[in-house]
Design an enzyme around this catalytic site. Structure first.
Site, mmCIF file in Angstrom:
data_model
loop_
_atom_site.group_PDB
_atom_site.id
_atom_site.type_symbol
_atom_site.label_atom_id
_atom_site.label_comp_id
_atom_site.label_asym_id
_atom_site.label_seq_id
_atom_site.Cartn_x
_atom_site.Cartn_y
_atom_site.Cartn_z
ATOM 1 N N HIS A 1 2.215 4.632 -35.292
ATOM 2 C CA HIS A 1 2.562 5.226 -33.999
ATOM 3 C C HIS A 1 3.769 6.131 -34.175
ATOM 4 O O HIS A 1 4.878 5.660 -34.410
ATOM 5 C CB HIS A 1 2.853 4.126 -32.986
ATOM 6 C CG HIS A 1 1.705 3.179 -32.795
ATOM 7 N ND1 HIS A 1 1.446 2.160 -33.685
ATOM 8 C CD2 HIS A 1 0.736 3.126 -31.853
ATOM 9 C CE1 HIS A 1 0.362 1.506 -33.285
ATOM 10 N NE2 HIS A 1 -0.095 2.070 -32.180
ATOM 11 N N GLY B 1 5.049 -6.435 -30.687
ATOM 12 C CA GLY B 1 3.761 -5.756 -30.825
ATOM 13 C C GLY B 1 2.907 -6.126 -29.624
ATOM 14 O O GLY B 1 2.419 -5.248 -28.923
ATOM 15 N N LEU C 1 2.821 -6.396 -26.214
ATOM 16 C CA LEU C 1 3.785 -5.764 -25.314
ATOM 17 C C LEU C 1 4.355 -6.765 -24.314
ATOM 18 O O LEU C 1 3.659 -7.653 -23.826
ATOM 19 C CB LEU C 1 3.139 -4.581 -24.603
ATOM 20 C CG LEU C 1 2.668 -3.460 -25.553
ATOM 21 C CD1 LEU C 1 1.840 -2.419 -24.794
ATOM 22 C CD2 LEU C 1 3.846 -2.799 -26.244
ATOM 23 N N ASP D 1 6.680 1.589 -21.303
ATOM 24 C CA ASP D 1 5.914 1.445 -20.061
ATOM 25 C C ASP D 1 5.007 0.218 -20.141
ATOM 26 O O ASP D 1 4.837 -0.517 -19.167
ATOM 27 C CB ASP D 1 5.038 2.686 -19.839
ATOM 28 C CG ASP D 1 5.865 3.960 -19.735
ATOM 29 O OD1 ASP D 1 6.770 4.015 -18.887
ATOM 30 O OD2 ASP D 1 5.600 4.890 -20.522
ATOM 31 N N ASN E 1 8.669 7.562 -20.581
ATOM 32 C CA ASN E 1 8.010 8.800 -21.017
ATOM 33 C C ASN E 1 6.733 9.104 -20.231
ATOM 34 O O ASN E 1 6.064 10.111 -20.475
ATOM 35 C CB ASN E 1 7.728 8.779 -22.532
ATOM 36 C CG ASN E 1 6.807 7.636 -22.938
ATOM 37 O OD1 ASN E 1 6.074 7.087 -22.113
ATOM 38 N ND2 ASN E 1 6.830 7.281 -24.210
ATOM 39 N N HIS F 1 0.976 9.333 -28.717
ATOM 40 C CA HIS F 1 1.267 7.897 -28.835
ATOM 41 C C HIS F 1 0.972 7.363 -30.235
ATOM 42 O O HIS F 1 1.721 6.565 -30.782
ATOM 43 C CB HIS F 1 0.439 7.111 -27.804
ATOM 44 C CG HIS F 1 0.390 5.644 -28.076
ATOM 45 N ND1 HIS F 1 1.285 4.748 -27.538
ATOM 46 C CD2 HIS F 1 -0.441 4.911 -28.864
ATOM 47 C CE1 HIS F 1 1.003 3.532 -27.981
ATOM 48 N NE2 HIS F 1 -0.049 3.591 -28.781
ATOM 49 N N ARG G 1 4.748 -39.291 -20.990
ATOM 50 C CA ARG G 1 5.729 -38.326 -20.454
ATOM 51 C C ARG G 1 7.032 -39.049 -20.127
ATOM 52 O O ARG G 1 8.125 -38.520 -20.294
ATOM 53 C CB ARG G 1 5.175 -37.590 -19.231
ATOM 54 C CG ARG G 1 4.883 -38.477 -18.057
ATOM 55 C CD ARG G 1 4.242 -37.696 -16.903
ATOM 56 N NE ARG G 1 3.753 -38.606 -15.887
ATOM 57 C CZ ARG G 1 4.067 -38.517 -14.596
ATOM 58 N NH1 ARG G 1 4.839 -37.558 -14.165
ATOM 59 N NH2 ARG G 1 3.573 -39.382 -13.737
ATOM 60 N N GLU H 1 5.491 -19.953 -16.811
ATOM 61 C CA GLU H 1 5.212 -20.591 -18.105
ATOM 62 C C GLU H 1 5.340 -19.599 -19.266
ATOM 63 O O GLU H 1 5.887 -19.916 -20.321
ATOM 64 C CB GLU H 1 3.802 -21.196 -18.103
ATOM 65 C CG GLU H 1 3.582 -22.308 -17.072
ATOM 66 C CD GLU H 1 3.313 -21.793 -15.664
ATOM 67 O OE1 GLU H 1 3.112 -20.557 -15.488
ATOM 68 O OE2 GLU H 1 3.299 -22.616 -14.720
ATOM 69 N N HIS I 1 -6.723 -28.784 -13.287
ATOM 70 C CA HIS I 1 -5.503 -29.263 -13.926
ATOM 71 C C HIS I 1 -5.773 -30.120 -15.161
ATOM 72 O O HIS I 1 -4.840 -30.554 -15.820
ATOM 73 C CB HIS I 1 -4.676 -30.083 -12.924
ATOM 74 C CG HIS I 1 -3.970 -29.245 -11.904
ATOM 75 N ND1 HIS I 1 -4.606 -28.264 -11.174
ATOM 76 C CD2 HIS I 1 -2.665 -29.230 -11.498
ATOM 77 C CE1 HIS I 1 -3.724 -27.693 -10.360
ATOM 78 N NE2 HIS I 1 -2.549 -28.265 -10.546
HETATM 79 C C1 LIG Z 1 -0.320 -7.182 -24.926
HETATM 80 C C2 LIG Z 1 -0.733 -5.888 -25.512
HETATM 81 N N1 LIG Z 1 -1.761 -5.217 -24.970
HETATM 82 C C3 LIG Z 1 -2.186 -4.064 -25.507
HETATM 83 C C4 LIG Z 1 -1.602 -3.550 -26.616
HETATM 84 C C5 LIG Z 1 -2.115 -2.272 -27.254
HETATM 85 N N2 LIG Z 1 -1.149 -1.180 -27.020
HETATM 86 C C6 LIG Z 1 -0.226 -0.862 -27.922
HETATM 87 S S1 LIG Z 1 0.802 0.364 -27.416
HETATM 88 C C7 LIG Z 1 -0.038 0.490 -25.950
HETATM 89 C C8 LIG Z 1 0.416 1.495 -24.921
HETATM 90 C C9 LIG Z 1 1.800 1.246 -24.552
HETATM 91 O O1 LIG Z 1 2.304 2.252 -23.757
HETATM 92 P P1 LIG Z 1 3.862 2.484 -23.777
HETATM 93 O O2 LIG Z 1 4.564 1.223 -23.771
HETATM 94 O O3 LIG Z 1 4.154 3.448 -22.697
HETATM 95 O O4 LIG Z 1 4.115 3.143 -25.196
HETATM 96 P P2 LIG Z 1 4.160 4.695 -25.537
HETATM 97 O O5 LIG Z 1 2.753 5.207 -25.469
HETATM 98 O O6 LIG Z 1 5.031 5.336 -24.538
HETATM 99 O O7 LIG Z 1 4.703 4.716 -26.918
HETATM 100 C C10 LIG Z 1 -1.075 -0.420 -25.891
HETATM 101 C C11 LIG Z 1 -2.002 -0.547 -24.756
HETATM 102 C C12 LIG Z 1 -0.523 -4.285 -27.161
HETATM 103 N N3 LIG Z 1 0.118 -3.890 -28.253
HETATM 104 N N4 LIG Z 1 -0.110 -5.414 -26.576
HETATM 105 MG MG LIG Z 2 5.051 5.192 -22.494
#
Ligand SMILES: Cc1ncc(C[n+]2csc(CCOP(=O)(O)OP(=O)(O)O)c2C)c(N)n1
Ligand SMILES: [Mg+2]
Length: 671
Positions: A35, A124, A126, A162, A192, A265, A360, A414, A476
């Site tokens: 990336h 990684g 997100l 984002d 961005n 990206h 518990r 959680e 549950h």
């Molecule tokens: C939980 C999760 N879902 C999906 C992805 C796949 N993924 C990696 S980067 C991305 C887009 C993220 O957008 P942004 O945070 O705005 O990064 P930018 O394009 O600005 O670098 C996605 C969907 C991931 N890494 N983690």
């Molecule tokens: Mg972005």
């Protein structure tokens, strides 16, 4: 963007930031994947952060009082690797950058904890890094209160994209940080407007600044390409009384033909695009070639914190020897020597009094003796404190007015709890544990998987571990969760049978330095099955013979948790019929699997009929039923085949056929 104007306004800064941008382009091109856009967009913010604000010493990457830098937008890993290389982290050589994303290199696709120094957490997925950062900041606040600012006095900086802010876990993390007024936490949002599918506006119109402010954050913004404006925002954010979010307006893939588009990206590998972009940066040297003067400037930045670090060393040296030893112990994750004797004493008392308690409750009994002797435990629950039995008498509540408090009310969060606990464990010096209903492992799972992947010792107190919880019903009642957790590499799943095994499980779990644990605990009362006190921790071996055959062994019953007493009752039935029956308690399959073959063979010899009993699905039992000298024709399982139901627990056990009679009948069938 007018790059010429940017470069002219701050030429030295521009060239330093260009080092990050060009190394990123080169490494992504070499790997033919990765990336490019995020590091190219955030290079200015990161340069100002490392140059002027981040407290670190590249020569001492494990210095406990360093600021933590968390790259939550982990796909931008080349931003971090470039910074680590440029500032002089010894392990981050140019060779590692050339081998970006290759087998054996420390430059994994996404930053992985334990691979390269300076990578504080694995990111990684997100949102995780942002939620980890909240845990880092909580750990810092807790330790600062206990040890004083002389010993602990640092900040947690986090870059989030984002995507991090769209993920649900971010809401949990943001709310938690706001409530706890974590003033040392600063999040820099890479604003961005672009994600993979296109513009953010395709799927979102959230006013992020208002969102953070609504949770009690101090909100700032800056032009993410103007070093003076960035510095102004960082200074203000650092000084603000609450956690701070800085919206950094940036251009993804700055300076390339893919700028401001979703194409920017991913991996920008086109040779013409790369050379045009480098030309736009005013860059003249070849791939991976950082001009010597720039490398020197960056190394000076990497050494900037050395004096601070030396001053810290000197301050630590003024502490009493006892305190120095204790601080080092807590940071190393070593358990205090007293733990073993404390657990033994508790076990003896339980075996003598043989209480019938839910595990518990037994966990609470264990924590009541553990927490006073391990001052670094930080307990908590996702709003089920009274059900998870996670709070002990001496803990106090962690809150802005009492940072020394050791119990955290996570709220109904959680996932945020699990991710924050990862951050605390990674920070070091604290031992987090937290509870929820076992079924809601699903909600925490994203972070639990990362505990295992990173190898951090977090304890998950998962109560209400089967249909034995009764009337709350199938929503549950966990059924597949034991199998799913056991399928997770590097995760210990304990399902203790009684209060003795629960105490043993806590001891075994706390002594793990690189493996998280789940304690699957019952809601319902369970008899003490370990009536005879043994000093050895049998649970630590994973499985053991609880009751041997009275006559010639014809059957082996294996069980965990609440079903161990069912197995024992089945043994009584079978023995009365002259069928010699052994009962094996298997509180932790992973630990049992790690015993040597001779021990496993002693516990599970061949020949006999084998029946496993567990109020969950069969998956994860086949190794013990069919492998390990077992045979398909002589193996059976008594447990669940589908979801549970809403009724009193006793009726459910009868309804689903998890009874001693059913176990005995299964043995007779197989004989
Ligand atoms: C939980 C999760 N879902 C999906 C992805 C796949 N993924 C990696 S980067 C991305 C887009 C993220 O957008 P942004 O945070 O705005 O990064 P930018 O394009 O600005 O670098 C996605 C969907 C991931 N890494 N983690
Ligand atoms: Mg972005």
């Amino acid at each position: 963007m007018d790059l010429t104007a940017l470069a002219a306004a701050h030429p030295d800064h521009w060239r330093r930031a260009a080092c990050i941008r060009t190394l990123t382009l080169d490494a992504v091109a070499a790997a033919n994947s990765g990336h490019s856009g995020m590091p190219m967009g955030m290079a200015d913010v990161a340069t100002v952060l490392f140059e002027k604000h981040l407290k670190f010493d590249a020569g001492a990457p494990h210095w406990p009082d360093r600021d933590r830098f968390i790259l939550s937008a982990g796909h931008g890993s080349m931003l971090l690797y470039s910074l680590l290389h440029l500032t002089g982290y010894a392990d981050m050589t140019l060779e590692q950058l050339r081998n970006f994303r290759q087998l054996g290199a420390i430059t994994a696709g996404h930053p992985e904890y334990g691979h390269a120094t300076g990578v504080e957490t694995t990111t990684g997925p997100l949102g995780q890094g942002l939620a980890n950062a909240v845990g880092f900041a909580m750990a810092e606040a807790s330790l600062r209160a206990r040890w004083g600012a002389k010993v602990v006095d640092h900040h947690t900086w986090c870059i989030a994209g984002d995507g991090c802010l769209m993920e649900g876990v971010s809401q949990e993390a943001i709310a938690l940080a706001g409530r706890h007024e974590l003033s040392r936490l600063i999040v820099m949002w890479d604003d961005n407007g672009i994600t993979i599918d296109g513009k953010v506006s395709l799927s979102d119109r959230t006013d992020q600044k208002a969102r953070f402010a609504a949770s009690g954050w101090d909100v700032f913004e800056c032009d993410g390409h103007d070093p003076v404006d960035i510095d102004r925002a960082l200074v203000a954010a650092k000084a603000s009384p609450g956690p701070a979010m800085i919206a950094c307006k940036t251009h993804i893939a700055l300076g390339s033909s893919a700028q401001d588009t979703s194409k920017g990206h991913g991996a920008l590998t086109d040779a013409t695009l790369i050379s045009d972009t480098k030309a736009a940066y005013g860059w003249t040297t070849g791939p991976f070639d950082i001009p010597a003067d720039l490398k020197e400037q960056w190394e000076a930045i990497g050494a900037r914190g050395a004096a601070d670090r030396a001053a810290w060393d000197a301050r630590i040296a003024t502490l009493s020897t006892g305190k120095q030893v204790e601080f080092a112990r807590a940071v190393s994750g070593e358990m205090p020597k007293k733990l073993s004797a404390t657990i033994k004493a508790l076990k003896k008392q339980i075996s003598e009094t043989a209480p019938k308690v839910a595990t518990r409750k037994a966990s609470e009994m264990a924590l009541e003796v553990i927490n006073p002797i391990i001052p670094e435990t930080l307990g908590g629950s996702a709003d089920l404190t009274g059900s998870n039995n996670t709070k002990t008498a001496d803990m106090g509540t962690f809150e802005p007015e009492n940072r020394k408090g050791r119990y955290i009310y996570y709220g109904i969060r959680e996932h945020g709890m699990a991710a924050a606990m990862n951050g605390m464990a990674l920070h070091g010096g604290t031992r987090p544990y937290g509870g929820t209903f076992m079924c809601f492992t699903d909600y925490a799972r994203g972070a639990m998987r990362l505990s295992a992947l990173m190898g951090v010792s977090v304890q998950y107190v998962m109560t209400h571990d089967s249909i034995g919880l009764g009337e709350d019903g199938p929503t549950h009642q966990p059924v597949e969760h034991l199998a799913m957790l056991r399928a997770t590499p590097n995760m210990l799943v304990f399902r203790p049978a009684d209060a003795v095994e629960t105490a043993e499980a806590w001891e075994a779990a706390l002594n793990q330095k690189a493996t998280p644990s789940v304690l699957a605990l019952s809601r319902q009362g369970l008899p003490t099955v370990r009536r005879e006190h043994k000093t050895a921790n049998l649970t630590w071996r994973g499985g053991y013979v609880l009751a041997d055959a009275g006559s010639k062994r014809q059957a082996i019953l294996m069980a965990t948790g609440s079903e161990v007493s069912i197995a024992l009752a089945a043994r009584d039935i079978l023995e009365a019929e002259g069928i010699g029956t052994r009962v094996v308690s298997l509180p932790c399959m992973e630990l049992f699997a790690s015993q040597d073959d001779a021990y496993r063979k002693r516990v599970l010899p061949g020949g006999a009929v084998r029946v496993a009993v567990e109020a969950g699905v069969r998956q994860s039992w086949d190794r013990w039923l069919l492998g390990e000298r077992g045979r398909e024709a002589k193996a059976g399982f008594v447990g669940m085949e589908g979801f549970g139901a809403s009724a009193p627990a006793d009726e459910l056990y009868a309804h689903f056929g998890i009874t001693s009679e059913a176990v005995a009948a299964k043995v007779r069938d197989l004989l």
